[in-house]
Write a protein that holds these residues in place. Sequence first.
Motif, PDB file in Angstrom:
ATOM      1  N   SER A   1     -24.437  56.449  44.788  1.00 52.84           N
ATOM      2  CA  SER A   1     -25.532  55.598  44.314  1.00 52.84           C
ATOM      3  C   SER A   1     -26.882  56.271  44.527  1.00 52.84           C
ATOM      4  N   TRP A   2     -27.058  56.900  45.671  1.00 52.29           N
ATOM      5  CA  TRP A   2     -28.320  57.611  45.927  1.00 52.29           C
ATOM      6  C   TRP A   2     -28.501  58.771  44.960  1.00 52.29           C
ATOM      7  N   ALA A   3     -27.443  59.537  44.712  1.00 53.46           N
ATOM      8  CA  ALA A   3     -27.535  60.661  43.782  1.00 53.46           C
ATOM      9  C   ALA A   3     -27.799  60.185  42.354  1.00 53.46           C
TER      10      ALA A   3
ATOM     11  N   HIS B   1     -29.425  57.448  41.419  1.00 50.57           N
ATOM     12  CA  HIS B   1     -30.822  57.028  41.312  1.00 50.57           C
ATOM     13  C   HIS B   1     -31.772  58.223  41.329  1.00 50.57           C
ATOM     14  N   GLN B   2     -31.395  59.276  42.015  1.00 49.22           N
ATOM     15  CA  GLN B   2     -32.239  60.470  42.005  1.00 49.22           C
ATOM     16  C   GLN B   2     -32.147  61.230  40.695  1.00 49.22           C
ATOM     17  N   LEU B   3     -31.001  61.162  40.029  1.00 49.58           N
ATOM     18  CA  LEU B   3     -30.781  61.927  38.796  1.00 49.58           C
ATOM     19  C   LEU B   3     -30.879  61.083  37.541  1.00 49.58           C
TER      20      LEU B   3
END
Length: 451
Positions: A58-60, A62-64
């Motif tokens: 989920s973090w990746a 939102h970053q991408l």
Amino acid sequence: MAVTDETGHDAQQASPIGATPPTRPPADGAAPGPGMPRWLPRAMVLALALVAVFQLGSWAFHQLIGLLINILIAFFLALAIEPAVSRLAAYGMRRGLATFLVFLGLLIVSAGFITLLGSMLAGQIIKMIEDFPDYLDSVINWVNTHFHTDLRRVDIQEGLLHSDWLRKYVQNSATGVLDVSTQVLGGLFQLLTIGLFSFYFAADGPRLRRALCSVLPPARQAEVLRAWEIAVDKTGGYIYSRGLMALVSGVAHYILLQALGIPYAPVLAVWVGLVSQFIPTIGTYLAGALPMLIAFTVDPWYALWVLIFVVVYQQFENYMLQPKLTAKTVDIHPAVAFGSVIAGTALLGAVGALISIPAVATLQAFLGAYVKRYAVTDDPRVHGHRTARDSGGPGLVTRARRLWEGRTGATGPTAADSGQTDSGSIDSDPTISDPTDSEPKNPGEGSSGSS
């Protein structure tokens, strides 16, 4: 002395039938209880690992998300120019060179349009600034005449220059210069990213399809290639049909603007054509606002004429031009197109609004190739006609006609003499020739007698 066996363990006597054998008490006086299952620690570790992987993914994501949106835009842009690149490649040109020529043409057209539009806007801004004192004098004279005031332009200018509003606006503008520069650089980097990805997708289209099909079984390969071909046809057809409608719209508005003598007619016509076609739903109103504003500076009545022409031309385009041009390219219902634009805007913003219609057209065409269809029954309700049972009985006109026929039948021949049927209609049998007979003739007998 306890009896032991050969191994030294205590020998237990055989318990009688039906009695439970005695259990050995726990060592060290511990209370008896069930032990922890062996799978529980591994399940806990696996659950924690899945939660950690989900949080990391989920973090990746939102970053991408910005990069993924750029890749999606580049993919649809590559699908749009795929027919042109394939046509140039069919003449023996390498796909890389063909893609470069197509991108070069798009770049020249875009740069020319932005340059002309920027020069027009700059000229109009300079003209408005130069004519601002005259506009202000006319407004002041109108106010002084109608409201009996004594306003002067010098007092208004001094009040604006020494106002707190202007000072705060200048301070905020000075602090926002860095933010504007950062946004401009970010937009240029985003355009460069989209251009590179779309160039690679278009130039290496066959290689990309080959790599994708190499990991799929033969049956799936055919479906993927069919979906790819449908996407290319629908996206390219959408772009080309919109481009043709933009050309027609630009020519029509150029004729109007040139006839009214409005300055910058060619640039305004190109603006109206592109914005009205490639910005769904609200593009027409955004496109017509700028020509109306420029026409208002020439003559307020010209702005009204431009508004009337924009509304009339939009109806002509919606009901006559667009159905003929998009019948074989993007044939979707207007309500579906409007809903897809709203959904795309809610998901991806302006990008979703641009790519929603070709995406939905591709999905509709792909589903149409696999969804089984049946012949529709020949029922009047299919065409929107209600039956007597659905409408609750005969209509008002039918009942009035029956009442009128009943009243005329009371003064003339009786219902039996005139040979009326149960529905109130007069029997048209030619064998009933004498209405004064006391008994009605049987139509069957009359027909047999005549025969």
